[in-house]
Design an enzyme around this catalytic site. Sequence first.
Site, PDB file in Angstrom:
ATOM      1  N   LYS A  32       0.668  -1.248  -0.172  1.00  0.00           N
ATOM      2  CA  LYS A  32      -0.012   0.078   0.045  1.00  0.00           C
ATOM      3  C   LYS A  32       0.736   1.308  -0.111  1.00  0.00           C
ATOM      4  O   LYS A  32       0.346   2.115  -0.645  1.00  0.00           O
ATOM      5  CB  LYS A  32      -0.859  -0.056   0.989  1.00  0.00           C
ATOM      6  CG  LYS A  32      -0.277  -0.055   2.685  1.00  0.00           C
ATOM      7  CD  LYS A  32      -1.386  -0.189   3.536  1.00  0.00           C
ATOM      8  CE  LYS A  32      -0.582   0.152   5.127  1.00  0.00           C
ATOM      9  NZ  LYS A  32       0.049   1.233   5.362  1.00  0.00           N
ATOM     10  N   ARG A 598       2.220 -10.581  10.470  1.00  0.00           N
ATOM     11  CA  ARG A 598       3.485  -9.933  10.478  1.00  0.00           C
ATOM     12  C   ARG A 598       4.799 -10.963  10.110  1.00  0.00           C
ATOM     13  O   ARG A 598       5.787 -10.414   9.637  1.00  0.00           O
ATOM     14  CB  ARG A 598       3.716  -9.645  11.995  1.00  0.00           C
ATOM     15  CG  ARG A 598       2.854  -8.752  12.504  1.00  0.00           C
ATOM     16  CD  ARG A 598       2.656  -7.436  11.735  1.00  0.00           C
ATOM     17  NE  ARG A 598       1.545  -7.502  10.973  1.00  0.00           N
ATOM     18  CZ  ARG A 598       1.179  -6.820  10.089  1.00  0.00           C
ATOM     19  NH1 ARG A 598       2.112  -5.891   9.478  1.00  0.00           N
ATOM     20  NH2 ARG A 598      -0.052  -7.016   9.188  1.00  0.00           N
TER      21      ARG A 598
END
Length: 660
Positions: A32, A598
């Site tokens: 992003k 993560r």
Amino acid sequence: MSLVAALNPPQREAAKYLDGPLLVLAGAGSGKTRVITHKIAYLIGECGYKPGSIAAITFTNKAAREMQARAAKLTQGVNTKGLIVTTFHSMGLRMLREDAKLAELKPAFSILDSADAAGIISEILKTTDKQEIRRAVSRISLWKNELKSPAAALQSAEDDNARAYAKIYDRYDATLRAYQAVDFDDLIRLPAELLDTHVDLREKWQNRLRHILVDEYQDTNIAQYRLLQKLTGVRAAFTAVGDDDQAIYGWRGASADNLRQLREDYPHLRLVKLEQNYRSTVRILKAANSLISNNPKLFEKRLWSDLGYGDAIQVMPTRDDEHEAESVVMRLLSHKFQHRTEWRDYAILYRGNYQARVFEQALRNEKVPYQLSGGQSFIDRAEIKDVIAYLRLIANSDDDPAFIRAVTTPKRGIGAATLEKLGQVAATLHVSLFESVFSAAVAAQIGERQLAPLLEFCNFINRFEARVTHEPAGEVLNDLLKSIDYEVYVFDQDDARTAQNKWNNVLEFAAWIAKKGEEDDKDLLQLTQTIALISLLEGREDKEPDAVRLSTLHAAKGLEFGHVFLVGVEENILPHRDAVDEGRLEEERRLMYVGVTRAKKSLTLSYCARRKRARETMACEPSRFIDELGDDVRQPEKPSDAAAKASGSNRLAALKEMLG
């Protein structure tokens, strides 16, 4: 070659779309930041936008700095001076500073940090009960995030309890106005209200900003969404980038409903989904997709990856907290030895800060370097706050909390009784403590001997105020520290070693102010307002230290690690008992999802059979989330008691044989 050629097709579509409001649904690890920075470069480099007409808004200084650096790299050779890459709070500060008069503030208003705010609430409540203060602070914060004034809060109060808090809010608000101060929530609330009530101001900002990009859109609250709406107006030229599966801040007023609201408020909203993950193996994503599919979906999306199938996800049951910490550290050490990795490739993630202590101990025992996230920030240290109190008072003499701290640090022979009398006079005259020192009423109330040091102090502050706007920030601050003999004060307070550490922190702060003043061409007055918004430590490490990262799941959002140990995956911890009781299970599941995503290459989950709570030992249940990760998770076989006893005695026999 086009600036967006390096992007994948959905990323490219998002970067090039300029025909109205756009929502980019960006899954974990789907690039992003890459989309935002390429879009900035595309707007300036290929569409001819002026840099100053673009604002990219994010949630942390660290994210803003990273974005700024990446955008600068992409637009090499193009002048990007004026480009706004900032946090919501800094954007609000910029607007308030420009139009302080409309908010009935003087330009040098103070920004109170959370400790100052808690201090004021404590005074109003006449209590030092931390929990009671915290409850009031968070209630007021939620009202401000919903753009509710004290009057509106009182009107909508549903019971006596809420009415009592609304009255506290009213007094708190009045106190802030008297101090010519704002708190963090006001930095968003006040600009949003000003844009709402002043048409000309709204037009000024809408004409100035031609495109706004918002990162982590799912973490916005009502006030932030309203601010965005007012800044973009009917043109609605904005790009909101977010992920409904990573909305984990509901407890502090963030509203995942803002995603739903976008569709209602902007029927022509374009939606682009980023589903290719560039971070994790297929196995990790499969587990993450399986977990999050248990939540109702606002938007359907499935993350995929071409980074290979990857290692099995391991589940590690342990006896108790100490055994859990030892087992995790042992497994980490053996993995590092086998794979020749670096310490910084590993993270140990947990639900609450209190879980860190046993892991710190276990890592120290094995001499493993580690870095703790979310510890005390540099600016929260007492010695730094002392210095900042002086700066705040020089910038804004109406700032009473700064006055009280500065006038009593170092001690000047001004006692509590004198300050109390001063406070009474200030209250009667409706002026600040500083201003009341020069009043005739004070001379009548306070003896000449007590008044002399007060006058001397205030004149001293005035002399510095005269210097701050036309002398270098670093020079003024160094002179200030010398004038108040702060080094002597620090060494009088503590043993030599502690004092030296504190004084080094002060020197580092002074050096940072000097450097920032030169780099940003700002005087001490301008820097003082931004200090409250900056966690200095964020910018001090150019390179991440080679250390294992210990972090809460909330603080780990946005980060990635080769190998993740997600610990304490138990009922009542993850999901948290309070969250389940309050009907916030979905947010807890999203928190688990953030933890799982993560990990790049390997993921290990651990839980305890028993855990120490206060002085008791409690039995623990593995979290329901472990089963929700799907069937591709390697869970250890649970041997029956008889088999366990047999294998235990077999091992003992084998050991005896070896020793024999």
